[in-house]
Design an enzyme around this catalytic site. Structure first.
Site, PDB file in Angstrom:
ATOM      1  N   LYS A 166       0.832  -1.212   0.000  1.00  0.00           N
ATOM      2  CA  LYS A 166       0.000   0.000   0.000  1.00  0.00           C
ATOM      3  C   LYS A 166       0.861   1.255   0.000  1.00  0.00           C
ATOM      4  O   LYS A 166       1.746   1.415   0.837  1.00  0.00           O
ATOM      5  CB  LYS A 166      -0.912  -0.007   1.239  1.00  0.00           C
ATOM      6  CG  LYS A 166      -1.847   1.201   1.358  1.00  0.00           C
ATOM      7  CD  LYS A 166      -2.923   1.223   0.292  1.00  0.00           C
ATOM      8  CE  LYS A 166      -3.719   2.515   0.305  1.00  0.00           C
ATOM      9  NZ  LYS A 166      -4.835   2.500   1.247  1.00  0.00           N
ATOM     10  N   HIS A 197      -3.296   5.058  -2.455  1.00  0.00           N
ATOM     11  CA  HIS A 197      -4.181   6.109  -1.939  1.00  0.00           C
ATOM     12  C   HIS A 197      -3.904   7.332  -2.805  1.00  0.00           C
ATOM     13  O   HIS A 197      -2.900   8.009  -2.628  1.00  0.00           O
ATOM     14  CB  HIS A 197      -3.901   6.410  -0.458  1.00  0.00           C
ATOM     15  CG  HIS A 197      -4.854   7.426   0.095  1.00  0.00           C
ATOM     16  ND1 HIS A 197      -5.862   7.114   0.988  1.00  0.00           N
ATOM     17  CD2 HIS A 197      -4.997   8.748  -0.159  1.00  0.00           C
ATOM     18  CE1 HIS A 197      -6.572   8.202   1.258  1.00  0.00           C
ATOM     19  NE2 HIS A 197      -6.053   9.211   0.584  1.00  0.00           N
ATOM     20  N   HIS A 209     -10.356   3.149  -3.560  1.00  0.00           N
ATOM     21  CA  HIS A 209     -11.512   4.005  -3.245  1.00  0.00           C
ATOM     22  C   HIS A 209     -11.596   5.240  -4.148  1.00  0.00           C
ATOM     23  O   HIS A 209     -11.476   6.366  -3.698  1.00  0.00           O
ATOM     24  CB  HIS A 209     -11.526   4.414  -1.767  1.00  0.00           C
ATOM     25  CG  HIS A 209     -10.189   4.774  -1.167  1.00  0.00           C
ATOM     26  ND1 HIS A 209      -9.334   5.685  -1.728  1.00  0.00           N
ATOM     27  CD2 HIS A 209      -9.576   4.323  -0.050  1.00  0.00           C
ATOM     28  CE1 HIS A 209      -8.265   5.781  -0.974  1.00  0.00           C
ATOM     29  NE2 HIS A 209      -8.380   4.964   0.041  1.00  0.00           N
TER      30      HIS A 209
HETATM   31  C1  NCD Z   1      -8.825   5.426   6.627  1.00  0.00           C
HETATM   32  C2  NCD Z   1      -8.527   5.066   8.094  1.00  0.00           C
HETATM   33  O1  NCD Z   1      -9.235   5.570   8.990  1.00  0.00           O
HETATM   34  O2  NCD Z   1      -7.640   4.250   8.336  1.00  0.00           O
HETATM   35  N1  NCD Z   1      -9.661   6.586   6.594  1.00  0.00           N
HETATM   36  C3  NCD Z   1     -10.444   6.981   5.551  1.00  0.00           C
HETATM   37  O3  NCD Z   1     -11.024   8.061   5.615  1.00  0.00           O
HETATM   38  N2  NCD Z   1     -10.613   6.237   4.497  1.00  0.00           N
HETATM   39  C4  NCD Z   1      -7.539   5.628   5.910  1.00  0.00           C
HETATM   40  C5  NCD Z   1      -7.704   5.642   4.407  1.00  0.00           C
HETATM   41  O4  NCD Z   1      -7.973   4.605   3.787  1.00  0.00           O
HETATM   42  O5  NCD Z   1      -7.555   6.706   3.806  1.00  0.00           O
HETATM   43 ZN    ZN Z   2      -8.676   2.860   3.452  1.00  0.00          ZN
END
Ligand code: NCD
Ligand code: ZN
Length: 343
Positions: free
Chosen positions: A99, A136, A174
């Site tokens: 990641k 990410h 995402h």
């Molecule tokens: C995730 C986390 O809380 O670990 N938070 C989020 O807003 N998605 C981290 C991430 O995947 O960005």
């Molecule tokens: Zn995440």
């Protein structure tokens, strides 16, 4: 259609945390998914194969008896990750991806990568061994608007990255924008994306409906309606590059409802039901199974699960709170209903 029988799905992006918190949330995922790609952003991060093996053991020992749930581990890429670590990870058989968090982009990302150019040796090793890079995809520069960070990351980082490492398997995690859908669609088959349920169901108005809504705050942040519509189209397209990843990310109520609330939406308690809602609302229930149970496994080179999961169109009320170790969390749709239930 009131009943849906699916091959048991896989969650290709999940935050399980650790310790008591993990023990309280794990049953939600296990009930719905056969496997999950487990994010490594613990404190300290899961940066070595040895740490991933130990974390996997902790997850396995927290499983309900008889559970066949399989955690698919990941490594956290840092500026100092060595190419030899990639070889160890691949040979372990339990690490399925690496990641890449740009440093400072999200929760527990301060050990992340400051400049991806520092990782070129590692990326070559990943390309060679076939270990996917999970991205990410947000820049962190203060002058870039938070709603533009994914789009700018694609142009500044991803386009040159996939041009340089043409055989590297990449999952843009995402995705939240039309631009990400276009980028992934245009790339060859080694570039894919996960899509969350909450980004299929909500646009950014949900952050401010009758007041500020910390439980809808996640990263990448919710976007405009045009982007949500583009994600729905991608998820329903039947294009195997787009598959399920919840990004369910639990934080305690106290950590969300405060002067500097954490990013993360918790959906694991209703994950597949929420996807069924999103697909159903767009006449796409016939395409849910491939998105949830086939395309992700195929991308990761995994066999399809043999178990199945039945859903029916019967609504249920989500509790106001759920346990998170010794604390409480506020789940997605708290106090409201979800249209599908597990049979
Ligand atoms: C995730 C986390 O809380 O670990 N938070 C989020 O807003 N998605 C981290 C991430 O995947 O960005
Ligand atoms: Zn995440």
């Amino acid at each position: 259609m009131t009943t849906l029988i699916l091959t048991k799905p896989d969650d290709m992006h999940l935050h399980l945390r650790d310790g008591d918190a993990m023990r309280s949330i794990l049953p939600h995922t296990v009930r719905r998914f056969a496997r999950a790609i487990v994010m490594p952003n613990l404190r300290p991060p899961i940066a070595t194969t040895a740490q991933a093996i130990a974390y996997r053991e902790r997850i396995l020992s927290a499983l309900p008896p008889e559970s066949a749930f399989e955690p698919l581990m990941t490594l956290y890429l840092t500026d100092n990750t060595a190419p030899a670590e990639i070889v160890r990870a691949r040979e372990s058989g339990v690490v399925h991806a690496v990641k890449y968090y740009p440093a400072g982009a999200t929760t527990n990302s301060d050990s992340g990568v400051t400049d991806i150019a520092r990782c070129h040796g590692v990326l070559e090793a990943m390309e060679r061994t076939g270990l996917p890079l999970l991205v990410h995809g947000e820049v962190t520069a203060a002058e870039v608007d938070v709603f533009d960070r994914e789009r700018v990351f694609i142009d500044q980082v991803l386009v040159p990255l996939v041009a340089r490492f043409t055989r590297l398997k990449v999952v843009v995690e995402h995705i939240t924008t039309r631009e990400a859908v276009r980028f992934v669609t245009a790339m060859p088959a080694n570039v894919a994306a996960t899509i969350t349920a909450h980004h299929l169901l909500l646009n950014r108005n949900a952050l401010f409906s009758a007041g500020v809504r910390p439980h809808h705050y996640c990263l990448p942040i919710l976007k405009r309606e045009v982007h949500r519509v583009a994600l729905v189209e991608a998820a329903l397209s039947g294009n195997p590059k787009f598959f399920l990843g919840t990004d369910s990310a639990p934080h305690s109520r106290a950590a969300k409802e405060c002067v500097c609330g954490c990013a993360g939406v918790y959906t694991a308690h209703a994950a597949i039901e929420l996807y069924a809602e999103a697909f159903g609302a767009n006449d796409g229930l016939d395409r849910l199974e491939a998105f949830a149970s086939a395309y992700g496994a195929h991308f990761y080179g995994l066999a399809r699960n043999r178990d199945s999961l039945s859903l029916e169109r019967r609504s249920w009320q989500v509790p106001e709170e759920l346990e998170l170790g010794s604390e409480r969390l506020v789940p997605f749709r708290a106090g409201e209903s979800v249209a599908w239930s597990i049979v």
